[in-house]
Design a protein around this motif. Sequence first.
Motif, PDB file in Angstrom:
ATOM      1  N   ASP A   1       0.848  -1.184   0.000  1.00 35.26           N
ATOM      2  CA  ASP A   1       0.000   0.000   0.000  1.00 35.26           C
ATOM      3  C   ASP A   1       0.890   1.243   0.000  1.00 35.26           C
TER       4      ASP A   1
ATOM      5  N   PRO B   1       0.782   3.125   3.971  1.00 33.53           N
ATOM      6  CA  PRO B   1       0.642   2.015   4.926  1.00 33.53           C
ATOM      7  C   PRO B   1       0.113   2.444   6.282  1.00 33.53           C
ATOM      8  N   GLN B   2      -0.776   1.605   6.817  1.00 31.42           N
ATOM      9  CA  GLN B   2      -1.374   1.833   8.129  1.00 31.42           C
ATOM     10  C   GLN B   2      -0.825   0.857   9.168  1.00 31.42           C
TER      11      GLN B   2
ATOM     12  N   HIS C   1       1.661  -3.645   5.155  1.00 35.88           N
ATOM     13  CA  HIS C   1       0.325  -3.327   4.641  1.00 35.88           C
ATOM     14  C   HIS C   1       0.345  -3.537   3.136  1.00 35.88           C
TER      15      HIS C   1
ATOM     16  N   LEU D   1      -2.088  -4.747  -0.418  1.00 34.41           N
ATOM     17  CA  LEU D   1      -3.410  -4.909  -1.014  1.00 34.41           C
ATOM     18  C   LEU D   1      -3.369  -6.170  -1.851  1.00 34.41           C
TER      19      LEU D   1
ATOM     20  N   GLN E   1     -14.335   2.489   0.874  1.00 32.94           N
ATOM     21  CA  GLN E   1     -13.745   2.063  -0.398  1.00 32.94           C
ATOM     22  C   GLN E   1     -13.426   3.284  -1.250  1.00 32.94           C
TER      23      GLN E   1
ATOM     24  N   HIS F   1     -10.605  -5.446  -3.126  1.00 33.42           N
ATOM     25  CA  HIS F   1      -9.253  -5.717  -2.650  1.00 33.42           C
ATOM     26  C   HIS F   1      -9.259  -5.940  -1.153  1.00 33.42           C
TER      27      HIS F   1
ATOM     28  N   HIS G   1      -7.209  -5.495   2.252  1.00 39.24           N
ATOM     29  CA  HIS G   1      -6.095  -4.844   2.922  1.00 39.24           C
ATOM     30  C   HIS G   1      -5.564  -5.885   3.903  1.00 39.24           C
TER      31      HIS G   1
ATOM     32  N   LEU H   1      -2.951  -6.226   6.924  1.00 44.81           N
ATOM     33  CA  LEU H   1      -2.143  -5.420   7.831  1.00 44.81           C
ATOM     34  C   LEU H   1      -1.522  -6.324   8.888  1.00 44.81           C
TER      35      LEU H   1
END
Length: 123
Positions: free
Chosen positions: A31, A34-35, A39, A41, A95, A101, A103, A105
């Motif tokens: 991603d 990133p979180q 992270h 997808l 979304q 997709h 995610h 994490l």
Amino acid sequence: MSQETIFTKIINREIPADIVYEDDLALAFKDINPQAPFHVLIIPKKAIATINDITEQDAPLVGHLYVVAAKLAKQQGFSEDGFRVVMNCNQHGGQTVYHIHLHMLAGKSMGWPPYQDKKKELV
């Protein structure tokens, strides 16, 4: 209801992405915002706009996305400590790209509920 998205362009290699996994059905990439420490997808190569557009025929493909998540968790060393997979649907679900997709994490402990605004109340 399929129109070209940024994910279609990534699948077609029209724009770059940091790809961490690919097979005939799916692609996984990091991603760009990133979180979590890890992270990615995980997307199907077939364009399906939202969860609402998944058909019975798509069930094996959607299940495959979770198989890919499990493979990545094992490869990256997160399977034992745990990880989170989330699929958002439409605007209120968060979304932003209309190509389903997951995610994925991992790499830190995650709380529940996922939102941080303590002022919100569940109705």
